[in-house]
Design a protein around this motif. Structure first.
Motif, PDB file in Angstrom:
ATOM      1  N   PHE A 108       2.723   3.997  -6.796  1.00  0.00           N
ATOM      2  CA  PHE A 108       3.136   5.223  -6.112  1.00  0.00           C
ATOM      3  C   PHE A 108       2.988   6.435  -7.035  1.00  0.00           C
ATOM      4  N   VAL A 109       3.517   6.341  -8.233  1.00  0.00           N
ATOM      5  CA  VAL A 109       3.455   7.469  -9.175  1.00  0.00           C
ATOM      6  C   VAL A 109       2.013   7.742  -9.582  1.00  0.00           C
ATOM      7  N   ARG A 110       1.257   6.692  -9.801  1.00  0.00           N
ATOM      8  CA  ARG A 110      -0.158   6.848 -10.164  1.00  0.00           C
ATOM      9  C   ARG A 110      -0.952   7.544  -9.054  1.00  0.00           C
ATOM     10  N   GLU A 155       0.861  -1.183   0.000  1.00  0.00           N
ATOM     11  CA  GLU A 155       0.000   0.000   0.000  1.00  0.00           C
ATOM     12  C   GLU A 155       0.898   1.235   0.000  1.00  0.00           C
ATOM     13  N   MET A 156       0.759   2.080  -0.992  1.00  0.00           N
ATOM     14  CA  MET A 156       1.655   3.223  -1.167  1.00  0.00           C
ATOM     15  C   MET A 156       1.160   4.500  -0.476  1.00  0.00           C
ATOM     16  N   LYS A 157      -0.106   4.593  -0.129  1.00  0.00           N
ATOM     17  CA  LYS A 157      -0.643   5.831   0.457  1.00  0.00           C
ATOM     18  C   LYS A 157       0.144   6.360   1.652  1.00  0.00           C
ATOM     19  N   PRO A 158       0.611   5.493   2.572  1.00  0.00           N
ATOM     20  CA  PRO A 158       1.366   6.035   3.712  1.00  0.00           C
ATOM     21  C   PRO A 158       2.636   6.795   3.311  1.00  0.00           C
ATOM     22  N   PHE A 159       3.131   6.550   2.100  1.00  0.00           N
ATOM     23  CA  PHE A 159       4.376   7.174   1.670  1.00  0.00           C
ATOM     24  C   PHE A 159       4.163   8.452   0.856  1.00  0.00           C
ATOM     25  N   PHE A 160       2.926   8.800   0.576  1.00  0.00           N
ATOM     26  CA  PHE A 160       2.633   9.989  -0.227  1.00  0.00           C
ATOM     27  C   PHE A 160       3.126  11.274   0.441  1.00  0.00           C
ATOM     28  N   GLN A 161       3.231  11.272   1.756  1.00  0.00           N
ATOM     29  CA  GLN A 161       3.670  12.484   2.452  1.00  0.00           C
ATOM     30  C   GLN A 161       5.088  12.901   2.056  1.00  0.00           C
ATOM     31  N   TRP A 162       5.897  11.953   1.590  1.00  0.00           N
ATOM     32  CA  TRP A 162       7.264  12.282   1.181  1.00  0.00           C
ATOM     33  C   TRP A 162       7.360  12.642  -0.294  1.00  0.00           C
ATOM     34  N   LYS A 163       6.242  12.590  -0.973  1.00  0.00           N
ATOM     35  CA  LYS A 163       6.166  12.933  -2.397  1.00  0.00           C
ATOM     36  C   LYS A 163       7.205  12.145  -3.189  1.00  0.00           C
ATOM     37  N   LEU A 164       7.775  12.732  -4.203  1.00  0.00           N
ATOM     38  CA  LEU A 164       8.689  11.999  -5.077  1.00  0.00           C
ATOM     39  C   LEU A 164      10.040  11.706  -4.425  1.00  0.00           C
ATOM     40  N   LYS A 165      10.302  12.280  -3.259  1.00  0.00           N
ATOM     41  CA  LYS A 165      11.541  11.980  -2.534  1.00  0.00           C
ATOM     42  C   LYS A 165      11.578  10.518  -2.106  1.00  0.00           C
ATOM     43  N   PHE A 166      10.402   9.874  -2.046  1.00  0.00           N
ATOM     44  CA  PHE A 166      10.340   8.494  -1.592  1.00  0.00           C
ATOM     45  C   PHE A 166      10.800   7.498  -2.658  1.00  0.00           C
ATOM     46  N   LEU A 167      10.717   7.841  -3.928  1.00  0.00           N
ATOM     47  CA  LEU A 167      11.067   6.886  -4.994  1.00  0.00           C
ATOM     48  C   LEU A 167      12.481   6.308  -4.858  1.00  0.00           C
ATOM     49  N   PRO A 168      13.526   7.117  -4.633  1.00  0.00           N
ATOM     50  CA  PRO A 168      14.861   6.518  -4.476  1.00  0.00           C
ATOM     51  C   PRO A 168      14.951   5.598  -3.257  1.00  0.00           C
ATOM     52  N   VAL A 169      14.225   5.933  -2.205  1.00  0.00           N
ATOM     53  CA  VAL A 169      14.210   5.090  -1.010  1.00  0.00           C
ATOM     54  C   VAL A 169      13.587   3.734  -1.343  1.00  0.00           C
ATOM     55  N   MET A 170      12.493   3.761  -2.103  1.00  0.00           N
ATOM     56  CA  MET A 170      11.809   2.525  -2.499  1.00  0.00           C
ATOM     57  C   MET A 170      12.720   1.666  -3.369  1.00  0.00           C
ATOM     58  N   VAL A 171      13.383   2.274  -4.326  1.00  0.00           N
ATOM     59  CA  VAL A 171      14.279   1.529  -5.210  1.00  0.00           C
ATOM     60  C   VAL A 171      15.408   0.899  -4.395  1.00  0.00           C
ATOM     61  N   ALA A 172      15.986   1.644  -3.468  1.00  0.00           N
ATOM     62  CA  ALA A 172      17.069   1.122  -2.626  1.00  0.00           C
ATOM     63  C   ALA A 172      16.576  -0.040  -1.763  1.00  0.00           C
TER      64      ALA A 172
END
Length: 162
Positions: A135-137, A93-110
């Protein structure tokens, strides 16, 4: 055990003259401490240090789910938290991570890169792409805001006066 970061062994010993067993409800609660599957965050915050539970004399029967969670905690080749998350959550579920906006994508990839070796490469790659897509959607406001601002301006036609 909740929040414990150092206990590795838990002996459960009964008095010699009493027959006593952990109930199903007791094992269920214990299992939830080792791997709380109610959310990804709760799974992450579960106990990942306990490596042995039981007694030494009576051959206590440990339920399979608890044996599995303890085996994951013991395996030094993997991160127990990552293994538990991957094995108990089919969809992230990606909603909890929306607060970090696109800054979260590199964290997710790592995180997915650290997870390699915990499940098949094809399955992990599929989950990674699916999570990134979700997440992007779920973040259309980052792209949609600029378009909305431009459309909201009134433009004058050539020759038009106020």
């Amino acid at each position: 055990l909740k929040g414990n970061k150092s206990l590795e062994t838990l002996y459960l010993r009964y008095p010699e003259d009493e027959e006593c067993e952990v109930t199903g409800a007791g094992w269920s609660t214990f299992s939830k401490l080792l791997c709380d599957t109610s959310s990804i965050n709760n799974t992450y915050l579960s106990n990942h240090t306990l490596e042995w539970v039981g007694d030494t004399f009576y051959g206590m029967t440990i339920p399979p789910d608890i044996r599995r969670h303890i085996a994951w905690n013991k395996d030094q080749r993997i991160d127990a938290a990552i293994r538990k998350i991957l094995k108990t959550h089919d969809h992230f579920e990606m909603k909890p991570f929306f607060q970090w906006k696109l800054k979260f994508l590199p964290v997710m990839v790592a995180w997915f890169e650290r997870a390699q070796g915990n499940e098949s490469e094809k399955s992990l790659e599929s989950r990674k792409l699916s999570s990134m897509y979700d997440f992007v959607r779920g973040m259309p406001m980052l792209v949609g805001q600029e378009k909305t601002r431009r459309r909201s301006r009134k433009r004058r036609l050539d020759g038009e006066t106020k």
